[in-house]
Design a protein around this motif. Structure first.
Motif, short mmCIF file in Angstrom:
data_model
loop_
_atom_site.label_atom_id
_atom_site.label_comp_id
_atom_site.label_asym_id
_atom_site.label_seq_id
_atom_site.Cartn_x
_atom_site.Cartn_y
_atom_site.Cartn_z
N CYS A 590 0.73 -1.18 0.06
CA CYS A 590 0.16 0.14 0.19
C CYS A 590 0.78 1.30 0.23
O CYS A 590 0.61 2.11 1.03
CB CYS A 590 -0.96 -0.02 1.14
SG CYS A 590 -0.03 -0.26 2.80
N ASP A 591 1.76 1.39 -1.08
CA ASP A 591 2.67 2.45 -1.09
C ASP A 591 2.25 3.65 -1.33
O ASP A 591 2.94 4.75 -1.55
CB ASP A 591 3.84 2.06 -2.02
CG ASP A 591 4.82 1.24 -1.31
OD1 ASP A 591 5.58 0.43 -1.76
OD2 ASP A 591 4.69 0.90 0.05
N GLU A 593 -0.23 5.06 0.60
CA GLU A 593 -0.55 5.89 1.96
C GLU A 593 0.70 6.69 2.50
O GLU A 593 1.81 6.97 1.96
CB GLU A 593 -0.41 4.51 3.07
CG GLU A 593 -1.38 3.32 2.73
CD GLU A 593 -2.85 3.86 2.87
OE1 GLU A 593 -3.76 3.25 2.21
OE2 GLU A 593 -3.18 4.91 3.21
N ALA A 596 3.94 5.94 3.79
CA ALA A 596 4.78 4.66 3.15
C ALA A 596 6.14 5.54 2.98
O ALA A 596 7.15 4.91 2.93
CB ALA A 596 4.12 4.42 1.79
N ASN A 600 9.66 3.71 4.20
CA ASN A 600 10.60 3.12 2.94
C ASN A 600 12.06 3.72 3.02
O ASN A 600 12.95 3.39 3.05
CB ASN A 600 9.87 3.38 1.67
CG ASN A 600 9.12 2.41 1.57
OD1 ASN A 600 8.71 1.34 2.18
ND2 ASN A 600 7.99 2.68 0.71
N SER A 628 -2.86 -0.82 7.99
CA SER A 628 -2.01 0.25 7.58
C SER A 628 -1.46 1.12 8.81
O SER A 628 -1.89 1.03 9.75
CB SER A 628 -2.67 1.31 6.62
OG SER A 628 -1.80 2.03 6.32
N PRO A 629 -0.10 1.01 8.73
CA PRO A 629 1.09 0.94 7.67
C PRO A 629 1.57 -0.32 7.53
O PRO A 629 2.81 -0.33 7.01
CB PRO A 629 1.80 2.09 8.12
CG PRO A 629 2.08 2.02 9.80
CD PRO A 629 0.46 1.93 10.10
N VAL A 632 2.82 -1.25 4.07
CA VAL A 632 3.80 -0.80 3.12
C VAL A 632 4.89 -1.59 2.73
O VAL A 632 5.26 -2.63 3.53
CB VAL A 632 4.21 0.50 4.02
CG1 VAL A 632 5.84 1.00 3.22
CG2 VAL A 632 3.33 1.61 4.14
#
Length: 635
Positions: A590-591, A593, A596, A600, A628-629, A632
């Motif tokens: 779910c990048d 979000e 994210a 990352n 979430s998160p 990610v």
């Protein structure tokens, strides 16, 4: 008649161009003078003079002279008349009868004796001259004169730009000490250097004393010594108290750097100053030498050379980063949630991401300095966007992403959507705590006795950044120190309340953060954590709100940003988040979000990010859900 010499007393000297005190008895006076100005440099020659004047109508036939000095601060070197005895341990010079060398001292006559010392210890030192005299072999009088002096570091006196000492530009540290004068005047240290136009320079201090004694502040001046070019207090205000300036030279100089202590009354603090010229990175493509076409899904060779020219190039990362084409995405995310809040309250909390500025020649700098400049550029860009849009800012992010969180109304939201500098607008979703599994369940205790390179696998020398409801840092499981920070919980911040005390208040949060911290690093003899040897940094993002324990996505991003910015300072290797939103789904990762980018970026910075997957099992098309998160990609 034999007379016992009277012991000297302690007095204080105030120093200007020369340091002088005068004491007088009924018939003569003694004046002690030190040549030079404070602070006196170590290992230089400290010249003193003792002036004895006879104001009696009779001759002084006998004069016994004693000169006391502080042996911890200075050593005796020489005197114009050698003393009859020297006590080096106590710092006492004695002339039994100086009249045997100079003769009787008649009325109105003066004599000056010169005594030289070598300063060897920094701080406040004392020097005292005492004379006992006999008039016409019948009358005895005694008087003395004392002085106080300040001894500084090897580079004193360097209190003005005209007395600045030269510093190398190869990064060599020059060590200094703040020593105010005996009159209380603040000590300023100045250094100077010449530059090569077109090169970046890193000007940086390192504090080697407790913050109560050393908090450096640096100023960079042009060749006239008065035109201020840049200044810096803290690298990270209030957190990293050393100072740093990253500066591009446009002429040869010379340039001057002034260093002061933030607390003008603190003395004795040690620090270093360094100046390092940065080299230029030159990238050469060797093969292919001309434009080439490459078929999809086929290997091809590329050879390149990276060179560092005329300066230091540190921590260089050379990576092939091909551009990946992708479709433009809509700026507005979680539109239904945003619209619902606007309908209900007329305002909504959102997270805004901003384009990063292209910084010319940024790649020529070492990676850690690139980050410093990138963060400064992000801060400036955020100021521009905030000034042009009617928003109420909550949190700002620099280390892991370029953006901020804010509260806006419908009109403000529309303005943000029309701003070309903004790349995304996300709903600031509420988050709630998730519980964690126990240590035996995962067999963590089976590895505590195992060793790698002689070190037990129990978290020793590692720090975990726990983003949760805070920590009860007084609990016995964390050492029971009764204060914060301490040896176990070494730092933290309360983002929920914007203060420096991340204490776990319990209540609706039920000590969740303390529970998670215990699972990770409890030192209890019965209920040890997964890594009982690890240290903890507590970042509070969850707080009690009525009967609920809640937080916000924007505070989570701020906490991740803080962990990355302070990773080196606290040796942080892991970020733990046992929390999340109510959003579940099978679409991974779910990048898109809002958090994210920060997660990352933290992983790219070398940190392991652990996130709870959620308390509930939910299925979508027979697939399990995840919160979430945790969804990610790098979590």
């Amino acid at each position: 008649m034999r007379h016992t010499p009277i012991l000297p007393v302690i007095l204080v000297l105030v120093a200007l161009i020369s340091l002088t005190t005068t004491a007088s008895a009924a018939g003569f006076s003694v004046s002690k003078t030190l040549s030079g100005s404070e602070p006196f440099p170590i290992n230089a020659t400290l010249r003193s003079s003792i002036n004895i004047t006879n104001s009696q109508p009779v001759n002084i036939t006998t004069m016994q002279l004693t000169d006391n000095y502080d042996p911890s601060k200075m050593n005796f070197s020489s005197a114009s008349i050698p003393p009859d005895s020297i006590n080096y341990a106590s710092g006492i010079l004695t002339w039994n009868n100086i009249s045997t060398s100079i003769g009787n001292l008649s009325q109105g006559q003066s004599y000056i004796l010169y005594v030289n010392f070598t300063p060897v210890g920094q701080g406040i030192g004392y020097n005292n001259a005492s004379v006992t005299s006999i008039y016409s072999n019948t009358t005895q009088e005694h008087t003395n004169s004392l002085v106080r002096l300040t001894i500084g570091d090897n580079y004193e006196n360097d209190n003005t730009y005209t007395s600045a000492k030269t510093i190398l530009t190869d990064g060599t540290e020059q060590y200094h000490t703040f020593q105010n004068s005996s009159s209380g005047s603040q000590d300023f240290d100045w250094v100077k250097f010449n530059a090569v136009p077109g090169h970046y320079y890193i000007i940086q201090t390192q504090n080697y004393s407790n913050i109560a004694y050393t908090d450096t502040y640096i100023y960079l001046y042009a060749s006239d010594g008065t035109t201020l070019l840049q200044e810096n207090d803290d690298i990270d205000w209030g957190l990293i108290r050393t100072s740093k300036i990253v500066w591009l030279a446009d002429s040869a100089g010379p340039y001057y750097v002034k260093i002061k202590n933030w607390d003008s009354e603190a003395v004795g603090g040690n620090y270093s100053i360094s100046v390092e010229k940065q080299g230029h990175l030159a990238l050469t493509l060797i093969n292919p030498s001309t434009d080439s076409n490459v078929s999809p899904n086929r290997f091809f060779n590329l050879t390149a050379r990276l060179s560092c020219i005329n300066g230091a190039c540190r921590d260089i990362s050379f990576t092939l980063d091909p551009e990946q084409l992708k479709d433009d995405q809509d700026k507005l995310h979680h539109q239904e949630d945003i619209e619902a809040d606007l309908e209900e309250d007329g305002k909504v909390d959102v997270i805004i991401t901003i384009k990063d500025e292209d910084i010319e020649n940024l790649e020529v700098l070492p990676e850690q300095y690139q980050q410093v400049i990138k963060e400064a550029s992000r801060e400036y860009k955020q100021e521009e966007v905030i000034a042009e849009n009617p928003v109420k800012v909550k949190q700002r992010y620099r280390s892991t992403m370029n953006g901020f969180s804010a509260q806006v109304d419908r009109s403000g939201l529309q303005d943000l959507l029309e701003d070309d500098e903004i790349t995304g607008i996300y709903y600031d979703r509420p988050v709630t705590p998730f519980i964690s599994a126990s240590v035996p369940f995962i067999n963590a205790d089976d590895v505590w006795s195992q060793q790698v390179n002689g070190i037990n696998l129990d978290g020793c020398d590692q720090t975990v950044c726990i983003i949760d409801s805070g920590i009860n840092y007084n609990h016995a499981d964390f050492g029971g120190y009764g204060s914060f920070p301490n040896a176990k919980v070494i730092g933290g911040y309360d983002f929920a309340n914007n203060d420096d005390n991340p204490f776990d208040e319990g209540g609706a949060c039920a000590g969740h953060g303390s529970h998670v911290a215990g699972i990770i690093a409890s030192e209890d003899s019965t209920y040890k954590g997964v890594a009982p040897g690890a240290r903890i940094v507590a970042l509070k993002v969850l707080e009690v709100s009525g009967s609920k324990c809640v937080g916000s996505t924007s505070d989570i991003i701020a906490a991740i940003d803080w962990c990355v910015a302070n990773a080196s300072r606290f040796n942080i290797s892991v970020i733990s988040m046992s929390l999340g939103t109510d959003s579940f789904g099978p679409n991974l990762p779910c990048d898109s979000e809002s958090e994210a980018a920060s997660i990352n970026a933290a992983v790219q910075a070398g940190l392991t990010v652990i996130v709870a997957s959620g308390n509930e099992y939910r299925g979508y098309s027979a697939l399990p859900g995840i919160s979430s998160p945790a969804c990610v990609s790098d979590a």
